[in-house]
Every structure is written in C-alpha cells, then in structure tokens.
Design a protein around this motif. Structure first.
Motif, PDB file in Angstrom:
ATOM      1  N   MET A   8      24.906  90.872  24.384  1.00  0.00           N
ATOM      2  CA  MET A   8      24.286  91.511  25.556  1.00  0.00           C
ATOM      3  C   MET A   8      25.427  91.758  26.528  1.00  0.00           C
ATOM      4  SD  MET A   8      23.424  91.342  28.894  1.00  0.00           S
ATOM      5  CE  MET A   8      23.616  89.635  29.376  1.00  0.00           C
ATOM      6  N   TYR A   9      25.649  93.008  26.887  1.00  0.00           N
ATOM      7  CA  TYR A   9      26.799  93.360  27.733  1.00  0.00           C
ATOM      8  C   TYR A   9      26.291  93.899  29.070  1.00  0.00           C
ATOM      9  CZ  TYR A   9      31.766  94.442  28.294  1.00  0.00           C
ATOM     10  OH  TYR A   9      33.071  94.444  28.692  1.00  0.00           O
ATOM     11  N   ALA A  10      26.864  93.403  30.171  1.00  0.00           N
ATOM     12  CA  ALA A  10      26.392  93.820  31.493  1.00  0.00           C
ATOM     13  C   ALA A  10      27.553  93.914  32.477  1.00  0.00           C
ATOM     14  CB  ALA A  10      25.363  92.818  32.012  1.00  0.00           C
ATOM     15  N   GLN A  11      27.294  94.603  33.577  1.00  0.00           N
ATOM     16  CA  GLN A  11      28.285  94.681  34.658  1.00  0.00           C
ATOM     17  C   GLN A  11      27.686  94.110  35.937  1.00  0.00           C
ATOM     18  OE1 GLN A  11      30.770  98.100  34.904  1.00  0.00           O
ATOM     19  NE2 GLN A  11      30.962  98.027  37.138  1.00  0.00           N
ATOM     20  N   VAL A  12      28.512  93.381  36.689  1.00  0.00           N
ATOM     21  CA  VAL A  12      28.088  92.815  37.970  1.00  0.00           C
ATOM     22  C   VAL A  12      28.896  93.494  39.075  1.00  0.00           C
ATOM     23  CG1 VAL A  12      27.799  90.694  39.313  1.00  0.00           C
ATOM     24  CG2 VAL A  12      27.798  90.586  36.805  1.00  0.00           C
ATOM     25  N   ASP A  13      28.215  94.045  40.065  1.00  0.00           N
ATOM     26  CA  ASP A  13      28.892  94.687  41.198  1.00  0.00           C
ATOM     27  C   ASP A  13      28.471  93.987  42.479  1.00  0.00           C
ATOM     28  OD1 ASP A  13      30.110  97.096  39.814  1.00  0.00           O
ATOM     29  OD2 ASP A  13      28.000  97.334  39.266  1.00  0.00           O
ATOM     30  N   VAL A  14      29.454  93.478  43.199  1.00  0.00           N
ATOM     31  CA  VAL A  14      29.174  92.810  44.476  1.00  0.00           C
ATOM     32  C   VAL A  14      29.729  93.686  45.588  1.00  0.00           C
ATOM     33  CG1 VAL A  14      29.529  90.723  45.858  1.00  0.00           C
ATOM     34  CG2 VAL A  14      29.426  90.556  43.351  1.00  0.00           C
ATOM     35  N   SER A  15      28.883  94.090  46.529  1.00  0.00           N
ATOM     36  CA  SER A  15      29.409  94.868  47.651  1.00  0.00           C
ATOM     37  C   SER A  15      29.097  94.199  48.970  1.00  0.00           C
ATOM     38  CB  SER A  15      28.915  96.311  47.620  1.00  0.00           C
ATOM     39  OG  SER A  15      27.691  96.413  46.946  1.00  0.00           O
ATOM     40  N   GLY A  16      30.047  94.308  49.861  1.00  0.00           N
ATOM     41  CA  GLY A  16      29.913  93.688  51.176  1.00  0.00           C
ATOM     42  C   GLY A  16      30.036  94.721  52.271  1.00  0.00           C
TER      43      GLY A  16
ATOM     44  N   GLU B 180      32.256  82.752  42.865  1.00  0.00           N
ATOM     45  CA  GLU B 180      31.231  81.701  42.918  1.00  0.00           C
ATOM     46  C   GLU B 180      30.127  81.974  41.902  1.00  0.00           C
ATOM     47  OE1 GLU B 180      31.986  80.734  47.662  1.00  0.00           O
ATOM     48  OE2 GLU B 180      30.224  81.907  47.049  1.00  0.00           O
ATOM     49  N   ILE B 181      29.752  83.217  41.806  1.00  0.00           N
ATOM     50  CA  ILE B 181      28.705  83.571  40.833  1.00  0.00           C
ATOM     51  C   ILE B 181      29.180  83.246  39.419  1.00  0.00           C
ATOM     52  CG2 ILE B 181      27.539  85.539  39.724  1.00  0.00           C
ATOM     53  CD1 ILE B 181      27.258  86.784  42.518  1.00  0.00           C
ATOM     54  N   VAL B 182      30.370  83.722  39.089  1.00  0.00           N
ATOM     55  CA  VAL B 182      30.897  83.500  37.738  1.00  0.00           C
ATOM     56  C   VAL B 182      31.001  81.996  37.464  1.00  0.00           C
ATOM     57  CG1 VAL B 182      33.000  83.695  36.349  1.00  0.00           C
ATOM     58  CG2 VAL B 182      32.059  85.721  37.488  1.00  0.00           C
ATOM     59  N   ALA B 183      31.477  81.257  38.452  1.00  0.00           N
ATOM     60  CA  ALA B 183      31.627  79.807  38.266  1.00  0.00           C
ATOM     61  C   ALA B 183      30.267  79.136  38.073  1.00  0.00           C
ATOM     62  CB  ALA B 183      32.358  79.193  39.456  1.00  0.00           C
TER      63      ALA B 183
ATOM     64  N   ALA C 221      20.072  84.910  41.897  1.00  0.00           N
ATOM     65  CA  ALA C 221      19.754  83.654  42.588  1.00  0.00           C
ATOM     66  C   ALA C 221      21.013  83.016  43.173  1.00  0.00           C
ATOM     67  CB  ALA C 221      19.067  82.682  41.613  1.00  0.00           C
ATOM     68  N   LEU C 222      22.162  83.285  42.556  1.00  0.00           N
ATOM     69  CA  LEU C 222      23.421  82.715  43.050  1.00  0.00           C
ATOM     70  C   LEU C 222      24.011  83.525  44.206  1.00  0.00           C
ATOM     71  CD1 LEU C 222      25.118  81.878  39.609  1.00  0.00           C
ATOM     72  CD2 LEU C 222      24.512  80.190  41.370  1.00  0.00           C
ATOM     73  N   ALA C 223      23.454  84.723  44.443  1.00  0.00           N
ATOM     74  CA  ALA C 223      24.040  85.622  45.442  1.00  0.00           C
ATOM     75  C   ALA C 223      23.602  85.225  46.854  1.00  0.00           C
ATOM     76  CB  ALA C 223      23.615  87.054  45.147  1.00  0.00           C
ATOM     77  N   PRO C 224      24.535  84.990  47.755  1.00  0.00           N
ATOM     78  CA  PRO C 224      24.177  84.613  49.123  1.00  0.00           C
ATOM     79  C   PRO C 224      23.839  85.842  49.974  1.00  0.00           C
ATOM     80  CG  PRO C 224      26.551  84.694  48.902  1.00  0.00           C
ATOM     81  CD  PRO C 224      25.990  85.063  47.552  1.00  0.00           C
TER      82      PRO C 224
END
Ligand code: BES
Ligand code: ZN
Length: 462
Positions: free
Chosen positions: A203-211, A234-237, A352-355
């Motif tokens: 299962m392959y996915a991409q995570v994009d975090v924007s601030g 933090e998410i990856v950990a 759920a890990l995203a603040p």
C-alpha cells in the motif's frame, strides 16, 4: 539429458554473444514507468520487445493499448494436447536517482566481471529477455514449442500495475491458460537457486503537511507557529512502537499468524545472517520483535518511509520555517491484509497524530495484494526439476518481501495457479544505483526455461 536439451544448449552457446548484444540494447531504453515524461520511452521498450518476439517466431504479437503504458502480447499455440502457459514479466524499470552514485550512466550498460550494470539489468529485463530467447531457441531448433505459450509483458509493474487488471479482465478469453509463470523474482542469498512461493502486497501513500502560506524567516517567526517539517517527523516517529511493530490501530487485525510449519520453512533456509548484515553495510539488523530476519522480510507486514523532504536542501545554511513537508510511505502486506483497508487505517492514525496549526493530507498512490503460491503443485515441482537439471542443485523455496501486484490478479481474475520463476541474483541492487545482473544467471536461466517448457508438456495440469 534429452537430445533436445543438447541441441538447445548448443544453439544457446552459439548465439550467446548475439543475445548478449540484444539484451544490452534493451537495457539502453529508459523505460521508467513512474515518470510521465518517459511514456514514449516505455512505448519504445514495448516496440523493441514486440519486434524481438516476432523475430523469435511468436505469433499474434501486438503492442496492446491500456489506459497507461501498453501491454505486449504474443503467443504460440500449436502444441496440441499440451498445456497452455501464460508467461508474465515487465519491461518498465524504477527511477534512477541519485544519478551521481552510478559508476556509468544507468542506461549505458557496463559489462564487468561477469555482470551487466544498468537500470533494469536484473529487474526485470533479464527475466523478460530470458523468456523470449528461450522460446526463440525452441522455435529456431525444432520449429515448435512443447507447450502453448501466451506472453504478457507489462509496462507499469514498477508503478503499481494500475491498468493491468482492467486489461486482464477485458482479455479474459484470449488469456485462457492452465498456468501462469510470473518471471519477476530471483535467487536466495548466496545466489542459491530458488523458487519464490510468497510475495508481500503493498500500500503506497503520500503524506503532505502544510503550515504557513509561505516559508517564514525562522528568526522572525520561530516560536510562533508549528513547523511542518517537525510535525512530519513526529508523525513518522509515531508510526512504530519500541518493539518495531507498526503502531496503527487495527494494522495487524487481518494478519494470519505464522504457523509452526511456516517458521520451520524459514528456519531451514541456508541463511548467513552475518554475511547478510555485512553486505548491507549496517552493524545491526532491525525489525519487529519476536521474529527472525527472514520471517520479518517474507512473512510479516511493515511500514517504511521511502522518501522524505521539505524546506531547505541546498548547500550551506538558510534560516526558514518551511511552508510544507512531505513523505512517501508504503506498507508491505501479508495475507489477509487488504491495501485499501490498510490505507484507511494508516490515514486515520496519521490524522490522529497531526496537531492543530498544520494541515495534513494523506493520498493513496497504489496498492497490490499479497500472494502465496502452491509449493506442491505439479508445475512447481516441474520447475524444481528444471532448475536441478541446469544448476545441478535442488532449489530452495522462499517467501520474499517484494511485491508483484498482478500475481494475485492471475489467481483472482483469470483463475490460474501461479509459479514464480525468475533468475536474478540476490545482490542485484534492484531499485538502487548500479543495479546489476549476473550473466551466468541469465544464461542458465534461459536454459532452465527451455527445459521447463518440456517438463510441463509431460505434466498433468488440468
Ligand atoms: N521484482 C520485483 C519484486 C520482488 C522484489 C520480488 C524482491 C522478489 C523480491 C518487482 O519488480 C518490484 O520491485 N515490484 C515493486 C512493486 C510495487 C512498485 C507495486 C515493489 O515490490 O516495490
Ligand atoms: Zn522492481
């Protein structure tokens, strides 16, 4: 050895140089399926293959359109009362970066010390070439093949085989067969001849975090906003626990535990853990607690970061809070995990890990199911006999960590039993810089295929 085998071997000896030159030409085509900019090159590889299949004497050769890169089809169907085998391989290859680590350019093959170095040299142009040349050997020598063959070579395996299931379903009639031989695997550590009997799914996915809307001065704004790169870390950990297990609720729910017999099979393999570790250049191996290295690789699911980036990557220093950060992640799956269900679980955990203070998007890229193929099927046994005839040893049976998504589709869409049979060496550096193929594996692999078709003609498959 049957008289045929001696003739075919002599023919293969005579044509060795010419076949090597042809294989090198195939390796010059940069058929990278992940890059849309290389679609023409993928097509060029497909045309090249079709041309060689026609020259080998195969019939109904066609570069067949799909929604993506074309499938190359060809057959030979004149072996009356003999089984029909669908042969699969892929002509596409992985991306080549980091380019600066290649000794010579990835599509300018280098022959050295009995190996060929190039992207795709092993995975999977070696096996594809061996398949076409083995058929050619029979037709050139005997004017016939002992079995009916239908070749399906795809151009999107390395990017998830997204359009292949559809093509298989649309061509169900034409693809009717007794067995599928998937030629996209290789040998065990130490180059021990092997038949693969298990592959993991993916299962392959991409995570994009924007601030913040734009990069910010890290002095002027440091201490005032969330940093997307920090959040991504933090998410990856948060995706593994201290025991190396994937820390995603529900992730293991559908996993079938390894049986005592499974574990005994892994333990029986001639595995030199120290040599393995040293060949990888690490001082300690790592993974889920409670399982051996081979069990973790072939029998347990995982989650890996395949790439991670964001913010300043150049030389020297630049003081910013990056506006965004990204990761490519993938899970390897085992029976009975389902890629889409796993995506949902992983996405929920990441969210759920995203603040507060950043936005996190998780996008599905592709997925494929795991597969186990039958060790005691007559077609697997015939493959083992052919390997023994050519390599002089019995093969070992291995469950591998990689994925070939179509394997499960041959079973589910076409209803075919599958034998996984390929000849790449375990130290081929597939997907990495300086990928290579051992030429003796290529030659003996080609020979094994000529024997296998004869062995299958004498095997009752129906
Ligand atoms: N030949 C490999 C699969 C493989 C790897 C088999 C290791 C046995 C051992 C295949 O071409 C491959 O790399 N597949 C991709 C599929 C993915 C992109 C959907 C993989 O496993 O990453
Ligand atoms: Zn691959």
């Amino acid at each position: 050895m049957t008289p045929h085998a001696a003739d075919l071997d002599a023919w293969l000896d005579e044509t060795r140089e010419e076949r090597l030159a042809d294989y090198l030409e195939f390796l010059c085509i940069p058929s990278i399926s992940a890059l849309p900019s290389h679609a023409d090159e993928c097509r060029r590889a497909a045309e090249f293959l079709a041309d060689r299949m026609r020259a080998a004497g195969l019939e109904h050769v066609e570069v067949a359109e799909t929604e993506g890169n074309p499938v190359v089809y060809g057959d030979w169907l004149h072996a009356h009362d003999a089984p029909t085998i669908l042969v699969y391989g892929h002509y596409d290859v992985q991306p080549v970066d980091p380019l600066d680590l290649w000794v010579k350019a990835p599509f300018d093959p280098r022959v050295e010390d009995g190996r060929v170095y190039a992207r795709g040299a092993a995975d999977d142009k070696s096996n594809v070439h061996a398949q076409v040349q083995a058929a050619r050997a029979w037709l050139a020598n005997d004017g016939r093949l002992p079995v009916n063959l239908k070749f399906v070579f795809e151009g999107e395996e390395e990017s998830g085989s997204e359009h292949l299931d559809r093509w298989l379903a649309d061509n169900r009639r034409r693809l009717a067969a007794d067995l599928a031989v998937v030629s996209d695997t290789g040998f065990f550590e130490g180059n021990v001849p092997a038949i693969t009997v298990g592959l993991r799914g993916i299962m392959y996915a991409q995570v994009d975090v924007s601030g913040p809307a734009i990069d910010l001065h890290s002095g002027g704004y440091g201490g005032t906003v969330r940093n997307p790169a920090t959040v991504l870390c933090e998410i990856v950990a948060g995706l593994h626990d201290a025991d190396g297990r994937v820390d995603v609720p529900g992730f293991y729910d559908d996993v079938r535990p390894l049986s005592e017999r499974d574990r005994a099979e892994f333990a029986r393999l001639p595995f030199d853990e120290r040599a393995y570790r040293e060949s990888l250049g690490v001082d300690t191996l790592w993974g889920e607690a409670g399982y051996t290295t081979l069990e973790r690789r072939g029998g347990r699911p995982t989650l890996e970061v395949n790439g991670i980036w964001g913010g300043f990557q150049g030389e020297g220093a630049k003081t910013i809070i990056p506006a965004h950060a990204h990761a490519k992640i993938s899970c390897r799956l085992v029976r009975d995990q389902d890629p889409e269900r796993i995506f949902g679980l992983v996405r929920d955990r990441i969210l759920a890990l995203a603040p507060a203070g950043v936005r996190v998007d998780v996008t599905y890229i592709h997925g494929g199911s795991p597969s186990l193929t039958p060790v005691d099927h007559p077609a697997t046994k015939a493959a083992a006999r052919s390997i023994r005839e050519v390599f002089g040893v019995d093969p070992v049976y291995i469950r591998e960590g990689g994925s070939v998504p179509v394997t499960a589709s041959f079973e589910s869409i076409l209803g075919l039993p599958v034998v996984l049979l390929g000849f790449t060496p375990p130290d081929d550096h597939a997907h990495a810089p300086n990928e290579s193929m051992r030429l003796d594996n290529l030659e003996l692999g080609t020979r094994t295929m000529t024997r296998y078709w004869e062995a299958l003609a004498e095997t009752l498959l129906r």
